[in-house]
Design a protein around this motif. Structure first.
Motif, PDB file in Angstrom:
ATOM      1  N   PRO A  57       0.803  -1.242   0.000  1.00 31.13           N
ATOM      2  CA  PRO A  57       0.000   0.000   0.000  1.00 31.13           C
ATOM      3  C   PRO A  57       0.829   1.282   0.000  1.00 31.13           C
ATOM      4  O   PRO A  57       0.289   2.352  -0.242  1.00 31.13           O
ATOM      5  N   HIS A  58       2.136   1.182   0.269  1.00 25.81           N
ATOM      6  CA  HIS A  58       2.976   2.382   0.197  1.00 25.81           C
ATOM      7  C   HIS A  58       3.196   2.803  -1.259  1.00 25.81           C
ATOM      8  O   HIS A  58       3.459   3.959  -1.533  1.00 25.81           O
ATOM      9  N   HIS A  59       3.143   1.817  -2.155  1.00 26.76           N
ATOM     10  CA  HIS A  59       3.549   2.089  -3.542  1.00 26.76           C
ATOM     11  C   HIS A  59       2.487   1.589  -4.513  1.00 26.76           C
ATOM     12  O   HIS A  59       2.449   0.411  -4.847  1.00 26.76           O
ATOM     13  N   VAL A 130      10.840   6.469   6.881  1.00 31.66           N
ATOM     14  CA  VAL A 130      10.135   6.518   8.168  1.00 31.66           C
ATOM     15  C   VAL A 130       8.791   7.228   7.995  1.00 31.66           C
ATOM     16  O   VAL A 130       8.693   8.190   7.247  1.00 31.66           O
ATOM     17  N   HIS A 131       7.773   6.723   8.685  1.00 31.45           N
ATOM     18  CA  HIS A 131       6.465   7.374   8.643  1.00 31.45           C
ATOM     19  C   HIS A 131       6.435   8.466   9.718  1.00 31.45           C
ATOM     20  O   HIS A 131       6.384   8.159  10.901  1.00 31.45           O
ATOM     21  N   PRO A 132       6.459   9.744   9.316  1.00 30.71           N
ATOM     22  CA  PRO A 132       6.590  10.818  10.313  1.00 30.71           C
ATOM     23  C   PRO A 132       5.388  10.952  11.249  1.00 30.71           C
ATOM     24  O   PRO A 132       5.521  11.469  12.353  1.00 30.71           O
ATOM     25  N   PRO A 136       1.556   3.720  10.489  1.00 23.53           N
ATOM     26  CA  PRO A 136       0.215   3.790   9.904  1.00 23.53           C
ATOM     27  C   PRO A 136      -0.481   2.427   9.769  1.00 23.53           C
ATOM     28  O   PRO A 136      -1.639   2.381   9.373  1.00 23.53           O
ATOM     29  N   HIS A 137       0.217   1.345  10.074  1.00 26.16           N
ATOM     30  CA  HIS A 137      -0.355   0.012   9.812  1.00 26.16           C
ATOM     31  C   HIS A 137      -1.231  -0.419  10.991  1.00 26.16           C
ATOM     32  O   HIS A 137      -0.896  -1.315  11.748  1.00 26.16           O
ATOM     33  N   ILE A 138      -2.384   0.244  11.086  1.00 24.06           N
ATOM     34  CA  ILE A 138      -3.192   0.187  12.316  1.00 24.06           C
ATOM     35  C   ILE A 138      -4.229  -0.929  12.354  1.00 24.06           C
ATOM     36  O   ILE A 138      -4.866  -1.155  13.373  1.00 24.06           O
ATOM     37  N   TYR A 200       8.950  -8.576   8.516  1.00 25.52           N
ATOM     38  CA  TYR A 200       9.563  -8.113   7.261  1.00 25.52           C
ATOM     39  C   TYR A 200       9.744  -6.595   7.315  1.00 25.52           C
ATOM     40  O   TYR A 200      10.838  -6.075   7.149  1.00 25.52           O
ATOM     41  N   HIS A 201       8.609  -5.900   7.552  1.00 19.06           N
ATOM     42  CA  HIS A 201       8.561  -4.438   7.631  1.00 19.06           C
ATOM     43  C   HIS A 201       7.944  -4.141   8.995  1.00 19.06           C
ATOM     44  O   HIS A 201       7.348  -5.021   9.592  1.00 19.06           O
ATOM     45  N   LYS A 202       8.054  -2.926   9.466  1.00 22.20           N
ATOM     46  CA  LYS A 202       7.425  -2.612  10.756  1.00 22.20           C
ATOM     47  C   LYS A 202       5.921  -2.422  10.559  1.00 22.20           C
ATOM     48  O   LYS A 202       5.372  -1.350  10.769  1.00 22.20           O
TER      49      LYS A 202
HETATM   50 ZN    ZN Z   1       5.063   1.167   6.465  1.00 20.83          ZN
END
Ligand code: ZN
Length: 301
Positions: A57-59, A130-132, A136-138, A200-202
């Protein structure tokens, strides 16, 4: 006769896209929000989901079909917290749809309604992508879903006042079922407490916080950067000192890095659906949680 038939077919196609009783056109950025809108909106909403569970979803590409949906949307539901920063602003601008612009009632950001984890004190791009606004992965904390559901129901009632009672009734019923499910999940998930994992990712932080799992590393050397051999080798050395129970990837992550590490560390590699549609079993929000827990429990022992 042929002409008449063609007319009927064309009319049927129009009705299929715009059922007369469907008041609200919704564009959901991620599958979890499409699934939630369906729970709350029932047959009063048309839902189109911009991404599927196998996409990062980031890209995302703001492709023409997506643009057309944005143009006709009454309500866009996204995660926010800059998850969609790479594609949503373009979609909003180019859609020419004033209703879905940031700040308008037709733009709903789920992450605004939950307490965010990992909000950086300062944003240093040298630390990766980094997500400032915080993580966001709530969607993998059921308490977050509860908060977003309540806020989303009110937004739908505001935009479609004629059906406000319908949305509120459905939401109340959904939240009752959801509360019962949380009780069940928390009981089932007891063995996951204290389980150490490599992600894998945070993107599992809310799940970890909810269930008391401990993430001791990520396959990405820095957020948003693909795994490297050097980093995976470091992780492997780290796991010799601090073992993990499993390497956990989301359905959209490339499984190869996780498999590489899991094989060498002699621990299982697990794929969790991460969102609705990420596995065959995760077909709605309830089964998303059911399947996530059963996959983790299978390797927790
Ligand atoms: Zn992320």
């Amino acid at each position: 006769m042929i002409k008449w038939l063609k007319g009927i077919v064309a009319l049927a196609a129009v009705l299929a896209v715009h059922p007369a009783f469907a008041a609200l056109n919704i564009l959901a950025c991620e599958p979890e929000w499409g699934a939630l809108a369906k729970e709350l909106g029932g047959d009063k909403v048309n839902i189109y989901v911009a991404t599927n569970a196998l996409q990062d979803p980031h890209h995302i590409q703001a492709r023409p079909s997506l643009m057309a949906r944005a143009r006709n949307a009454d309500l866009v539901i996204c995660t926010g917290a800059e998850l969609e920063i790479g594609w949503l602003p373009l979609l909003q601008t180019q859609s020419g749809n004033s209703k879905i612009q940031t700040g308008q009632p037709g733009y709903f950001e789920a992450s605004r309604y939950v307490a965010k984890l990992e909000v950086p004190r300062q944003v240093d791009r040298a630390q990766g992508d980094v997500h400032p606004g915080g993580n966001p992965h709530i969607q993998l904390s059921p308490y977050n879903i509860e908060k977003v559901a309540a806020a989303l129901a009110e937004r739908m009632a505001q935009l479609d006042a004629g059906e406000a009672a319908y949305y509120r009734t459905r939401t109340k019923a959904f939240l009752e079922r959801w509360k019962q499910a949380i009780t069940k999940w928390e009981k089932e998930a007891a063995p996951l407490k204290g389980m150490t994992i490599v992600a894998y990712h945070k993107n599992l932080s809310y799940l970890n916080a909810w269930l008391g799992m401990r993430e001791i590393g990520e396959l990405e050397p820095k957020p948003g950067l693909p795994p490297t051999t050097a980093h995976l080798s470091e992780l492997l050395a780290q796991l010799e000192k601090t073992p993990a129970k499993a390497v956990v990837s989301a359905a959209y992550n490339d499984p190869r890095a996780g498999e590489w590490l899991a094989e060498r560390a002699k621990i299982p590699a697990v794929t969790v659906p991460f969102t609705v549609g990420g596995t065959d079993k995760a077909q709605d929000l309830f089964s998303l949680y059911d399947d996530t827990l059963s996959r983790l429990l299978a390797v927790a022992k």
